[in-house]
Enzyme design. Structure first.
Site, PDB file in Angstrom:
ATOM      1  N   HIS A  73       2.486 -10.414  -0.003  1.00  0.00           N
ATOM      2  CA  HIS A  73       3.632  -9.647  -0.526  1.00  0.00           C
ATOM      3  C   HIS A  73       4.235  -8.695   0.493  1.00  0.00           C
ATOM      4  O   HIS A  73       5.309  -8.167   0.278  1.00  0.00           O
ATOM      5  CB  HIS A  73       3.191  -8.795  -1.727  1.00  0.00           C
ATOM      6  CG  HIS A  73       2.833  -9.592  -2.923  1.00  0.00           C
ATOM      7  ND1 HIS A  73       1.842  -9.221  -3.802  1.00  0.00           N
ATOM      8  CD2 HIS A  73       3.331 -10.749  -3.382  1.00  0.00           C
ATOM      9  CE1 HIS A  73       1.759 -10.123  -4.748  1.00  0.00           C
ATOM     10  NE2 HIS A  73       2.641 -11.057  -4.527  1.00  0.00           N
ATOM     11  N   GLU A 125       5.894  -6.242  -3.493  1.00  0.00           N
ATOM     12  CA  GLU A 125       6.898  -6.851  -2.606  1.00  0.00           C
ATOM     13  C   GLU A 125       8.196  -6.048  -2.635  1.00  0.00           C
ATOM     14  O   GLU A 125       8.810  -5.778  -1.589  1.00  0.00           O
ATOM     15  CB  GLU A 125       7.176  -8.301  -3.039  1.00  0.00           C
ATOM     16  CG  GLU A 125       8.241  -8.960  -2.184  1.00  0.00           C
ATOM     17  CD  GLU A 125       8.709 -10.286  -2.762  1.00  0.00           C
ATOM     18  OE1 GLU A 125       7.874 -11.055  -3.272  1.00  0.00           O
ATOM     19  OE2 GLU A 125       9.925 -10.541  -2.703  1.00  0.00           O
ATOM     20  N   SER A 218      -3.839 -12.347 -13.167  1.00  0.00           N
ATOM     21  CA  SER A 218      -2.754 -13.013 -12.443  1.00  0.00           C
ATOM     22  C   SER A 218      -1.562 -13.227 -13.365  1.00  0.00           C
ATOM     23  O   SER A 218      -1.631 -13.992 -14.334  1.00  0.00           O
ATOM     24  CB  SER A 218      -3.255 -14.361 -11.900  1.00  0.00           C
ATOM     25  OG  SER A 218      -2.166 -15.203 -11.601  1.00  0.00           O
TER      26      SER A 218
END
Ligand code: SF4
Length: 286
Positions: A73, A125, A218
């Site tokens: 990221h 990110e 996740s």
């Protein structure tokens, strides 16, 4: 029972590349400090910790002269500067697609555009991209977050978090272009996420049930589970083959297997090998 694997599924290019770089650094240096968890998969993180990985939250926790790993990221320039200040050896696992988004954001700002970044402001990110912009970037999650723009002569530049949905990005672009005098657009979406989601959507309609393997932490794995269920497929979400519920498999002739973009190959292979063993051999007491 027949098994069908979603295609594509499992690790995306960027995460695979980052993990390979991390493994090489661990083999060379023994101990490597990752800024944040390098992958959203508890089993893979445990494996890497066994090889010498140490996960830290902040660049300041990396010891002087230590080896620091930047995950796919990416991070902002401030973190890199602090690592350099500690004379750290930097292993940069930033995905090239994320790097391209970072560069395009800087490019837009250098050309005098007000940057709009379509994404989730809490995502690392997005934080890594906005941290490199001197002037404030506007992060918008949806087109209705653009709000009023006071300056009708505003020159706006827009780009996207790499994992953003295409329709959300297109909606922001469509609304922005009606509100500003000039709009420059960089499509920085990476298709890896959408391709994996489409593969599950199709497979879910063709099998009697889907096993999704991936970390419970996740987000992209969770999305695969939601998509599979939305298609009406009985869906089992596990992190490892040991969690298989053999009763769930009863009566199902075709089983689909899908994995999150942060599920390593070895966990998928182990699941497939386990499923290929006749069920009677896995029953309790057999
Ligand atoms: S999802 Fe795309 S941008 Fe993100 S790490 Fe994977 S390949 Fe790179």
């Amino acid at each position: 029972m027949k098994l069908r694997l979603a295609d594509p599924t499992g690790l995306c290019f960027g995460v695979r590349r980052a993990i390979e770089a991390l493994e090489a650094a661990l083999a060379e240096h023994g101990t490597v400090y990752a800024l944040g968890s390098p992958i959203h998969n508890p089993q893979e993180v445990a494996r890497l910790i066994g090889l010498g990985l140490v996960v830290v939250d902040d660049a300041d926790e990396v010891p002087q002269g230590g080896v620091a790993f930047i995950r796919a990221h990416g991070v902002g320039p401030g973190a890199v500067e602090r690592l350099q200040g500690r004379s750290a050896v930097i292993v940069d696992g930033t995905c090239p697609f994320v790097r391209r988004a970072q560069e395009r954001a800087s490019h837009l700002e250098a050309e005098g555009y007000q940057v709009f970044l379509v994404g989730d402001r809490d995502h690392p990110e997005v934080q890594g991209i906005t941290a490199r912009l001197g002037r404030s970037a506007r992060v918008v999650g949806r087109s209705d977050e653009i709000g009023e723009i006071d300056d009708p002569g505003l020159r706006a530049g827009v780009l996207s978090q790499t994992t953003q949905k295409a329709e959300v990005f297109a909606g922001v672009v469509a609304d922005l272009c009606l509100k500003v005098s000039e709009l420059k657009v960089f499509n920085t979406i990476c298709n890896a996420t959408a391709e994996r989601q489409n593969a599950v959507r199709q497979l879910a309609r063709q099998v009697d049930g889907i096993i999704v393997i991936g970390g419970k932490n996740s987000a992209n794995t969770r999305k695969l589970v939601e998509i599979s269920r939305s298609q009406g497929a009985p869906t089992l979400w596990i992190e490892k083959s040991e969690e298989l519920d053999w009763r769930w498999l009863e009566g199902k002739l075709q089983i689909g297997v899908a994995a999150g973009a942060s599920t390593p190959d070895w966990l998928i292979k182990k699941l497939i090998t386990t499923l290929a063993i006749p069920q009677v051999a896995k029953g309790e007491g057999n």
